[in-house]
Scaffold this active site. Structure first.
Site, mmCIF file in Angstrom:
data_model
loop_
_atom_site.group_PDB
_atom_site.id
_atom_site.type_symbol
_atom_site.label_atom_id
_atom_site.label_comp_id
_atom_site.label_asym_id
_atom_site.label_seq_id
_atom_site.Cartn_x
_atom_site.Cartn_y
_atom_site.Cartn_z
ATOM 1 N N GLY A 215 0.812 -1.200 0.000
ATOM 2 C CA GLY A 215 0.000 0.000 0.000
ATOM 3 C C GLY A 215 0.853 1.261 0.000
ATOM 4 N N SER A 216 0.404 2.253 0.741
ATOM 5 C CA SER A 216 1.049 3.566 0.680
ATOM 6 C C SER A 216 2.438 3.599 1.300
ATOM 7 C CB SER A 216 0.157 4.608 1.357
ATOM 8 O OG SER A 216 -1.023 4.811 0.601
ATOM 9 N N THR A 217 2.830 2.585 2.058
ATOM 10 C CA THR A 217 4.207 2.582 2.571
ATOM 11 C C THR A 217 5.203 2.485 1.422
ATOM 12 O OG1 THR A 217 4.191 0.173 2.913
ATOM 13 C CG2 THR A 217 3.544 1.560 4.786
#
Length: 485
Positions: A215-217
């Site tokens: 995801g956004s990591t």
């Protein structure tokens, strides 16, 4: 009469020669097949005829041996089995060994030639030395903080020392007690069947053997690639990023959870995790540069061992522009282990350098004499030092002003990145809550810990699940434990 004596003597010599030939055939030519015969229990009796060496954490053993007084005399014990299961693995008389119990079996069982005081003599006599001990890099306080933070929910935590690659914590949940598998009787068989049938897979090491969409990591990787490639030169300058963003060559429109992402600067987009900005940045950087940067961080590496093997984290290099956009926000085929994402955070903390993680500090004889130490680990540059400095600034902003405020630690500088990864058919699965971070105490010269946390089954309404809400507090507890050590 003399002739008969000579004939008898010759016959006896022939019998003796036949006996010697037979002995050579049994003891040398056929020795391997006899050793490997399942009916031959001599090797097992010798293997379990003495206590096994121990795995040490903070100088104290987290394993032991119990005298059963049976033919296979010593069984493995684990005083804090579920806490350290992802580190130790199990040593079973029936089902073999896993993880450190397997990777360091020669030292622990006493069969490693380096343990023998007189290797040549031991080789001739086949004498078994006393099992040695394995000293790990694990920080006991950090391990406990990670385990308690997960509270039995599905997920994993990996923590590293950015400056060395030492693994400070490695936790997976739900866990199990390896002692249940130590013996070879009916209880061990029942435990084996139950654990393998459990849908929650308690024996799966989620920290190093399970990949997730990050995801956004993953936007840490995308931002680093954009800065290194010169696609972004000013953190505060507006980007050419429409909201919504139509994925190239498709009619699919990518949107954001909140407002304010249209043409947002990299700083603002990173703080508030704008999907549209980072998907377009990935497309603008291009697949070759994105793949190269991901590889520098450790993605697509099939050789990582800590010393047991870690599963490969992946960034797909055969994608069109639409797929590249999704890959750049940690979706599509992008997948990572928590250990890999801890390496990403550690690289930011250490000036862009990626140090190969390791779990064993040294191996020692039973009396404490060092047998071997971990040598220099390979280092590669994932991004320019200047880019790493900018990434530290962006990650610090996330904790002080953005979505990662739950990771803040008084008296320390903390950088982080939240992530909420969609998965399942049509993204219908409960989102994974991610958080990656690093921390530096006020008196520290450089960051001392980097952490990655993933929570699979956060117990909340689907729309309320975020990395900042569920994973960040766990990372904060682990970082604080290391800083206070």
């Amino acid at each position: 009469m003399t002739r008969h004596i000579r004939h008898a003597a010759l016959f006896c010599l022939l019998l003796l020669a036949a006996l010697l030939v037979s002995a050579v055939r049994v003891q040398i030519v056929r020795a391997g097949s006899y050793d490997d015969n399942p009916a031959n229990r001599r090797a097992s009796i010798a293997r379990y005829g003495q206590p096994r060496g121990d795995v040490l954490v903070g100088g104290a053993p987290v394993t032991g041996s119990r005298d059963t007084k049976e033919q296979l005399r010593y069984e493995r014990t684990y005083p804090d089995g579920p806490l350290y299961a992802p580190v130790t693995g199990f040593a079973s008389q029936a089902y073999g060994t896993t993880f450190l119990e397997h990777a360091e079996d020669g030292i622990l069982s006493g069969t490693d030639p380096m343990l023998a005081p007189f290797p040549l003599l031991s080789g001739l006599t086949h004498a078994r030395a006393r099992g040695g001990d394995v000293v790990t890099t694990i920080n006991r306080s950090a391990q406990e903080a990670a385990y308690e933070g997960l509270e039995g929910r599905k997920g994993a935590v990996a923590a590293l020392d950015p400056a060395t690659g030492r693994i400070l914590a490695l936790v997976t949940s739900p866990s199990y007690d390896p002692a249940e598998l130590s013996g070879n009787g009916l209880p061990a068989m029942r435990a084996w069947a139950r654990l393998n049938a459990d849908p929650d897979k308690p024996m799966l090491n989620r920290a190093v053997r399970q990949t997730y969409p990050p995801g956004s990591t993953f936007k840490v990787v995308t931002a680093a690639a954009a800065l290194d490639a010169g696609v972004v030169t000013d953190l505060d300058a507006p980007t050419d990023s429409p909201d919504p963003y139509r994925l190239p060559g498709t009619t699919t429109r990518l949107t954001n959870e909140g407002d304010g992402c249209a043409d947002a600067s990299l700083r603002s987009a990173f703080e508030w995790s704008c999907n549209t900005v980072f998907a377009k940045l990935g497309v603008d950087v291009g697949v070759d540069r994105m793949a190269s940067t991901a590889s520098g961080f450790g993605f697509n590496d099939t050789s990582l061992r800590i010393p047991y093997s870690a599963v490969r984290s992946t960034f797909d290099t055969q994608v069109d522009k639409a797929q590249l956009g999704l890959s750049s926000i940690g979706q599509y085929n992008t997948r990572a282990t928590p250990l890999q994402m801890a390496m990403v955070a550690a690289a930011v903390a250490d000036g862009g350098q990626v140090r190969e993680p390791y779990l064993v500090e040294r191996t020692v004889r039973r009396g404490g004499e060092t047998v071997a130490t971990t040598g220099p680990r390979p280092v590669r540059q994932a991004m320019r030092p200047g880019t790493a400095a900018l990434m530290k600034e962006l990650m610090t902003d996330v904790v002080t002003e953005g979505t990662g405020r739950n990771a803040a630690i008084p008296g320390a500088v903390v950088g982080g990145k939240t992530g909420t990864a969609q998965h399942g058919v049509g993204n219908t699965g409960t989102p994974y809550a991610w958080f990656v971070s690093w921390a530096q105490g006020d008196d520290d010269v450089q960051p001392r810990v980097a952490v990655a946390v993933v929570v699979e089954d956060a117990s909340a309404h689907r729309g309320e699940i975020t990395g900042g809400g569920f994973a960040a507090p766990i990372a904060r507890a682990v970082m604080r434990a290391v800083l206070d050590s």
